[in-house]
Design a protein around this motif. Structure first.
Motif, PDB file in Angstrom:
ATOM      1  N   THR A  12      19.427 -16.305 -13.541  1.00  5.96           N
ATOM      2  CA  THR A  12      19.376 -17.609 -12.875  1.00  5.96           C
ATOM      3  C   THR A  12      18.419 -18.538 -13.604  1.00  5.96           C
ATOM      4  O   THR A  12      18.717 -19.720 -13.816  1.00  5.96           O
ATOM      5  N   TRP A  13      17.273 -18.014 -13.997  1.00  4.33           N
ATOM      6  CA  TRP A  13      16.271 -18.785 -14.727  1.00  4.33           C
ATOM      7  C   TRP A  13      16.864 -19.317 -16.030  1.00  4.33           C
ATOM      8  O   TRP A  13      16.737 -20.505 -16.347  1.00  4.33           O
ATOM      9  N   ASP A  14      17.537 -18.459 -16.776  1.00  2.00           N
ATOM     10  CA  ASP A  14      18.126 -18.866 -18.051  1.00  2.00           C
ATOM     11  C   ASP A  14      19.225 -19.911 -17.851  1.00  2.00           C
ATOM     12  O   ASP A  14      19.332 -20.863 -18.629  1.00  2.00           O
ATOM     13  N   LEU A  15      20.034 -19.739 -16.807  1.00  2.35           N
ATOM     14  CA  LEU A  15      21.091 -20.698 -16.512  1.00  2.35           C
ATOM     15  C   LEU A  15      20.499 -22.055 -16.139  1.00  2.35           C
ATOM     16  O   LEU A  15      20.957 -23.102 -16.623  1.00  2.35           O
ATOM     17  N   ASN A  16      19.478 -22.041 -15.288  1.00  3.33           N
ATOM     18  CA  ASN A  16      18.811 -23.296 -14.912  1.00  3.33           C
ATOM     19  C   ASN A  16      18.195 -23.976 -16.136  1.00  3.33           C
ATOM     20  O   ASN A  16      18.292 -25.190 -16.294  1.00  3.33           O
ATOM     21  N   ILE A  21      18.277 -28.375 -20.097  1.00  2.00           N
ATOM     22  CA  ILE A  21      18.361 -28.787 -21.501  1.00  2.00           C
ATOM     23  C   ILE A  21      19.612 -29.646 -21.717  1.00  2.00           C
ATOM     24  O   ILE A  21      19.556 -30.700 -22.365  1.00  2.00           O
ATOM     25  N   THR A  22      20.721 -29.232 -21.152  1.00  2.00           N
ATOM     26  CA  THR A  22      21.969 -29.987 -21.275  1.00  2.00           C
ATOM     27  C   THR A  22      21.839 -31.360 -20.629  1.00  2.00           C
ATOM     28  O   THR A  22      22.279 -32.373 -21.193  1.00  2.00           O
ATOM     29  N   HIS A  43      10.965 -26.643 -20.169  1.00  2.00           N
ATOM     30  CA  HIS A  43       9.596 -27.078 -19.887  1.00  2.00           C
ATOM     31  C   HIS A  43       8.946 -27.654 -21.137  1.00  2.00           C
ATOM     32  O   HIS A  43       8.349 -28.733 -21.096  1.00  2.00           O
ATOM     33  N   LEU A  44       9.080 -26.964 -22.250  1.00  2.00           N
ATOM     34  CA  LEU A  44       8.507 -27.440 -23.509  1.00  2.00           C
ATOM     35  C   LEU A  44       9.196 -28.724 -23.962  1.00  2.00           C
ATOM     36  O   LEU A  44       8.533 -29.672 -24.403  1.00  2.00           O
TER      37      LEU A  44
END
Length: 129
Positions: A12-16, A21-22, A43-44
């Motif tokens: 879920t974290w990676d998908l969010n 980013i998109t 975040h970065l």
């Protein structure tokens, strides 16, 4: 999240992260898109984009404040037209950030230099950015 103890949260974290980013790429100017293309961490990417915009924020505020100071009410226009224009400009100034005393002083000094001391104005503006 820890991928060993909570793989669902990691997914879920990676998908969010990917969605953010998109979204950043979708809502960015072409120049910002080029700047953002190296980032995979939302975040970065956001923090670096903020830093980039904070540098130009002072110059943008100067230009907006110049517009506000140059705006005048005219008999030929409805008062609400000019009031709306001023309100929109003030909103843009505040979105960038409300300037603190020193920052506002710098903005006003740079604004006051634009006529007779343009070379000094340009040097200071270049140093700030």
């Amino acid at each position: 999240p820890d991928s060993l103890t909570d793989p669902t949260s990691v997914g879920t974290w990676d998908l969010n992260n990917l969605c953010i980013i998109t979204a950043l790429h979708t809502c960015s100017t072409p120049e910002e898109g080029e700047f953002l293309c190296v980032f995979t961490n939302a975040h970065l990417a956001w923090n670096m984009l903020k830093v980039c915009h904070e540098k130009v924020g002072l110059i943008a505020q100067i230009l907006l404040i110049q517009q506000v100071l140059a705006t005048c009410f005219h008999h030929s226009e409805h008062l609400s037209t000019t009031s709306t224009q001023l309100s929109n400009l003030i909103w843009c100034i505040c979105v960038i950030d409300l300037p603190k005393k020193v920052k506002f002083f710098t903005i006003m000094m740079l604004n006051d230099m634009t006529n007779d001391l343009l070379h000094i104005h340009n040097h200071i503006a270049g140093t700030i950015t």
